[in-house]
Design a protein around this motif. Structure first.
Motif, short mmCIF file in Angstrom:
data_model
loop_
_atom_site.label_atom_id
_atom_site.label_comp_id
_atom_site.label_asym_id
_atom_site.label_seq_id
_atom_site.Cartn_x
_atom_site.Cartn_y
_atom_site.Cartn_z
N ALA A 175 0.91 -1.20 -0.07
CA ALA A 175 0.09 0.16 0.09
C ALA A 175 1.00 1.40 -0.01
O ALA A 175 0.53 2.06 -0.79
N VAL A 176 2.01 1.23 0.89
CA VAL A 176 2.86 2.45 0.79
C VAL A 176 3.52 2.60 -0.52
O VAL A 176 3.52 3.73 -0.92
N ARG A 292 11.04 14.41 0.13
CA ARG A 292 10.22 14.31 1.13
C ARG A 292 8.97 15.14 1.01
O ARG A 292 7.89 14.81 1.43
N ALA A 293 9.16 16.51 0.52
CA ALA A 293 7.98 17.46 0.33
C ALA A 293 7.11 16.76 -0.84
O ALA A 293 6.05 17.44 -0.75
N GLU A 297 0.18 11.96 1.17
CA GLU A 297 -0.37 11.22 2.50
C GLU A 297 -0.35 9.72 2.46
O GLU A 297 -0.88 9.12 1.48
N LEU A 298 0.37 9.20 3.60
CA LEU A 298 0.44 7.80 3.53
C LEU A 298 -0.72 7.00 4.01
O LEU A 298 -1.60 7.39 4.80
N ALA A 304 -6.57 7.00 9.33
CA ALA A 304 -6.93 7.86 10.40
C ALA A 304 -7.80 8.92 10.10
O ALA A 304 -8.92 9.18 10.82
N ARG A 305 -7.63 9.51 8.80
CA ARG A 305 -8.65 10.69 8.38
C ARG A 305 -9.80 10.17 8.03
O ARG A 305 -10.75 10.51 8.39
#
Lengths: 479, 476
Positions: A175-176, A292-293, A297-298, A304-305
């Motif tokens: 998934a990541v 990184r920027a 969203e992982l 969680a959201r």
């Protein structure tokens, strides 16, 4: 005496193809499925004098994977040659990373049932893929299209203890990688593959048992099954007092067992040599920050959201984010309906089983949202909603308009439904008798008749209540 | 008017410009010279007359239209048979690649063709560039044109012999541990090993990648500078290649500061004639106003050992690909896969190549790796630092190119003598520095002696300027 209890110690090595348009050291295409040996050149076929050169994108994607998996990215890393002779390896060495991997010390967090696990990542390194052997009756042929496709190898710490955990780890890892657009992770196309290292030790012991490697597992469920079988096999050996050999095995899909490939006499020697033709990879902090920027969203943050925003359970949210495209689609639908939880059930229960892999919904999000609202408002019952959803798979239309035009709305008025209920009871004296004799299942049959009489439009809760009232012998009925 | 076989690029360029002859005529003349010399010299493994004449005709057309591409346009040359040439067999003087025809040109071959130069063919060498006498060629040894019963040196023996015999005015070879400079010295021509990375290695069949350099052979230092300016520059197909970071002019100051290496003047391995030539060069440089200082180099034995380890290790890795599966000679079907590997490799590779592969494989195996490779890498950086330290206070280091002059064919050399042939040359490869060999007189038998000038990275043009001054003095 109680038999000894064993604990499995498992580490996974996952290979994932990086999503670059061209190969890691030449400009051949990485497209899957082309006719054999149509995507290769002197470089990826190891011709004399042909030198490798960096595809920067491959390194960027590998760094991206490392950051998404919370690794430390090494400011200096370099390629090494790993030597072995095999026809699918054209140079007789694979350009890989042994001494100085690109990333170290990351982690993957996932849940199995109620329990949350975190498995450490030892290292991630970049390497080139080998070609593919095609065995025919008489001959073995080699296809070099895959030779030189960029890979990352993600090596977990030996922190996994069951097949179930291994499968869950793999799903979360996938998934990541998919979410970050690092890899397609299509196991059926071999763009994600897994090797398992597994040993058993007496529960509570701190030392490790003899390690067995299971090579080239190409599905999550095979990985799970192979580990389950291997634990049984090794347990049985240990219980008989036999010794486990250091060996390499493969999973046989037909029998669901693992089969010996080769016994390792001693640890293999790959004659590692620093690759002299490629400059070392030096990555500055600002390059790392720049990559990184751009991370999305992982999956865990997304879950969680979704949980908070749409009142999903932890399990439901975790399930959605395993397939980033599904999670995104859900969010799209959920934002357009007043009943997100219902939308979840329609999506997961009805729509998903009809969709292929990779997921791409044939039903536009706003249509599913509209349908969800009709269901939530009680205008449609579940059965009709399901039927309409099936129709939406093949054609685009407004569910509300169709409900209107074809009078598909749920019959939720007592006045309309009661006569139908009475009719059904009168027409089915036997079922009524059965019910009264204590056969509660007869109620289901009667309910079914009501549905049949209304072309599935009856409000199921109301019709059940009316049936029960009538059966309770309200005098209306005379049988 | 120089003798034909001494004709330089510069002379041909001028003559072509003046219309004294056409490129086609020039090419014909060299092809005739090749036909005449080959029975004696055997510098060529393949001559492509047809291709050469076609390209020469095209060059003449360009000349008529005033569209010349470079000072090399229309000038014939040849390359060592370890440079890939599209459509032309590239054998590395090995049975294993006897039928190998690449589909691509090496970067330098491509550059020379783009510059309009005319490739005449492929040159003899030690198999896979492993050797220093050209006697390990699977297709027969080349001879030294100065004395055909003598070796031309190696591994680029064909490259030096072809130029010395007047079969081509310039050639390309490769230099991993002196392979261009030693034959240049043996044959009495100029040989340049550039700074590592200054010239693309793409398409040069690898021997030891971290040491391999494209090498240049010409009659004069001026020609060498002309040729080098065409070849240098970054090539994105070679990850180790870099943009040329040096000056195209002479950047050495006045007075010229020359370091002379004590160890070589004292070493028993260096012959009296070679010592004498080195001293002659010192005298000539002094007369030109140079300041001479004596320096000490890190142990030559250690440098040789470091070179032996690194070159064998990389060779064993680079040559592992020659399995006869995708290209190259193969015995055909065998019972097992490992039989296919061992029969193809054992049957078609020469003894010297196999010996080096075995040696390198052994050095790379677990345990030995740390004992040899890691230490060799360490010595290598020490050597590089020591040389750069010397070059921080000197412009160049002067040494003999090889400890001896050319020896007789079939001479029985001890393993030590064999290794010592590279004694003075390996430093430049280990440190990635440019070094050239320049003829400096003859020995008592009349064989050429070479001296070596080694400088800081990218000092090629300055080194060549000094060499040119020495040439001018020599001819006085």
């Amino acid at each position: 005496m109680k038999p000894m209890e064993y604990e499995a110690v498992i580490g996974l090595e996952v290979h994932a193809e990086l999503k670059t348009a061209t190969k890691i050291f030449c400009s051949c295409s990485t497209q899957f499925g082309a006719p054999p040996n149509t995507q290769c050149c002197p470089i990826c076929m190891g011709y004399p004098g042909a030198l490798p050169r960096w595809n920067r994108r491959a390194v960027e994607l590998a760094v991206r994977a490392g950051l998404a998996l919370q690794c430390t990215v090494a400011p200096y890393s370099r390629m090494d040659r790993k030597h072995y002779f095999y026809p699918d390896l054209p140079k007789a060495f694979q350009i890989s990373q042994e001494m100085h991997p690109l990333c170290r010390e990351g982690k993957v967090t996932f849940s199995v049932g109620e329990q949350t696990h975190t498995v450490g990542i030892e290292r991630i390194h970049v390497e080139e893929d080998a070609g593919k052997l095609l065995h025919t009756d008489q001959k073995t042929l080699v296809d070099y299209n895959r030779s030189g496709v960029p890979l990352i190898e993600i090596v977990s710490k030996p922190m996994i203890h069951s097949g179930e955990e291994a499968a869950a780890y793999l799903r979360a890892l996938r998934a990541v990688l998919v979410r970050c657009d690092v890899s397609d992770c299509k196991m059926q196309e071999g763009s994600m593959r897994c090797d398992v290292n597994i040993s058993l030790r007496p529960r509570g012991s701190a030392s490790f048992g003899t390690r067995v490697e299971i090579k080239n597992l190409n599905s999550f469920s095979f990985t799970e099954k192979a580990i389950r079988y291997e634990i049984q096999r090794q347990t049985a050996l240990l219980e008989r007092g036999e010794k486990i050999n250091t060996e390499t095995r493969r999973f046989d899909e037909a029998t669901g067992t693992t089969v010996l490939m080769r016994v390792k006499e001693s640890a293999e020697d790959y004659h590692f040599l620093p690759e002299p033709n490629l400059p070392a990879i030096r990555i500055r902090q600002r390059d790392i920050d720049a990559i990184r920027a751009t991370l999305p969203e992982l999956p865990r943050e997304h879950a969680a959201r979704l949980r908070e925003g749409y009142a999903l359970s932890a399990e439901e949210a975790a399930f959605l984010v395993l397939e980033p495209a599904v999670a995104d689609y859900f969010e799209d639908v959920a934002g357009k309906t007043r009943f997100p939880k219902l939308a979840y059930h329609l999506l997961v229960g009805e729509l998903l089983p009809k969709c292929g892999d990779p997921f791409s919904s044939p039903v536009a999000a706003h249509r599913l949202a509209e349908l969800t609202d009709l269901l939530g408002d009680g205008i449609l019952n579940r059965a009709t909603a399901k039927k309409l959803l099936l129709r939406l798979l093949n054609a685009d239309f407004s569910p509300a308009e169709i409900v209107e035009r074809e009078s598909l709305g749920q019959i939720s008025s007592e006045e309309l439904l009661r006569p139908i209920v009475l009719q059904v009871l009168q027409g089915n004296p036997r079922a009524v008798q059965d019910y009264r004799n204590g056969k509660k299942a007869a109620l289901q049959a009667l309910q079914g008749r009501v549905m049949a009489a209304t072309a599935g439009r009856a409000d199921p809760i109301l019709s059940e209540r009316l049936l029960l009232e009538a059966l309770a012998g309200g005098g209306v009925l005379n049988v | 008017m120089t003798e034909w076989k001494q004709k330089t690029i510069a002379e041909h360029t001028l003559a072509l410009e003046r219309g004294e002859y056409s490129s086609l005529e020039l090419t014909h003349a060299y092809l005739a010279r090749i036909r005449e010399q080959e029975p004696l010299v055997h510098a060529f493994l393949l001559v492509d007359e047809e291709g050469a004449l076609r390209l020469a005709t095209e060059s003449d057309e360009r000349r008529r239209e005033g569209k010349l591409r470079s000072p090399l346009d229309g000038i014939p040359f040849a390359v060592k048979d370890n440079f890939c040439t599209a459509g032309l067999r590239t054998s590395c003087a090995s049975r294993l690649l006897e039928a190998f025809v690449p589909t691509y040109d090496a970067a330098v071959v491509e550059r020379l063709k783009q510059a309009g130069a005319i490739p005449l063919g492929k040159l003899n060498m030690d198999e896979f560039a492993m050797g220093s006498a050209n006697e390990y060629s699977a297709f027969g040894a080349a001879s030294n044109p100065c004395a055909t019963d003598h070796v031309p040196g190696g591994s680029s023996g064909g490259s030096a012999a072809a130029v010395a015999a007047g079969e081509v005015p310039f050639s390309l070879g490769s230099d991993t541990g002196g392979s261009i400079r030693q034959p240049a010295a043996f044959c009495g021509v100029v040989g340049l090993k550039p700074t590592y990375g200054a010239v693309s290695r793409y398409g040069l069949v690898e021997f030891a990648s971290s040491l391999d350099c494209v090498g240049l052979v010409t009659h004069t230092a001026a020609d060498c500078a002309t040729l080098f300016s065409v070849l240098l520059g970054r090539d994105e197909r070679d990850g180790s290649s870099v943009a040329f970071a040096g000056s195209r002019e002479d950047s050495f100051g006045t007075p010229l500061r020359v370091a002379v290496v004590k160890e070589f003047l004292e070493s028993d391995a260096v012959s009296p004639a070679v010592k004498r030539a080195t001293e002659d060069a010192v005298r000539a440089l002094t007369a030109m106003g140079a300041q001479i200082q004596t320096v000490s180099l890190p142990s030559p034995q250690q440098a040789l050992a470091t070179y032996c380890v690194l070159s064998a290790v990389e060779a064993s890795s680079n040559l592992a690909r020659f399995d006869g599966i995708r290209y190259g000679a193969s015995v055909g079907e065998t019972e097992t896969l490992s039989a296919l590997y061992s029969q193809n490799r054992g049957g078609y590779l020469g003894r010297e190549v196999i010996a080096r592969i075995l040696f390198g494989t052994c050095l790379l195996s677990r345990g030995n790796r740390e004992r040899y490779l890691v230490r060799a890498e360490h010595f290598r950086s020490q050597i590089r630092r020591a040389l750069l330290d010397i070059l921080a206070s000197c412009d160049l280091i002067l040494t003999p190119t090889a400890p001896t002059t050319a020896y007789r064919k079939g001479a029985k050399l001890t393993p030590l003598q064999r290794r010592e042939a590279d004694l003075c040359a390996v430093y430049a490869n280990l440190a990635g520095l440019p070094a050239l060999s320049l003829p400096m007189g003859r020995d008592e038998e009349g064989l050429p002696v070479g001296i070596q000038l080694m400088g800081a990275p990218f000092s090629e043009f300055s080194l060549l300027k000094v060499a040119q001054c020495l040439e001018e003095r020599r001819s006085l």
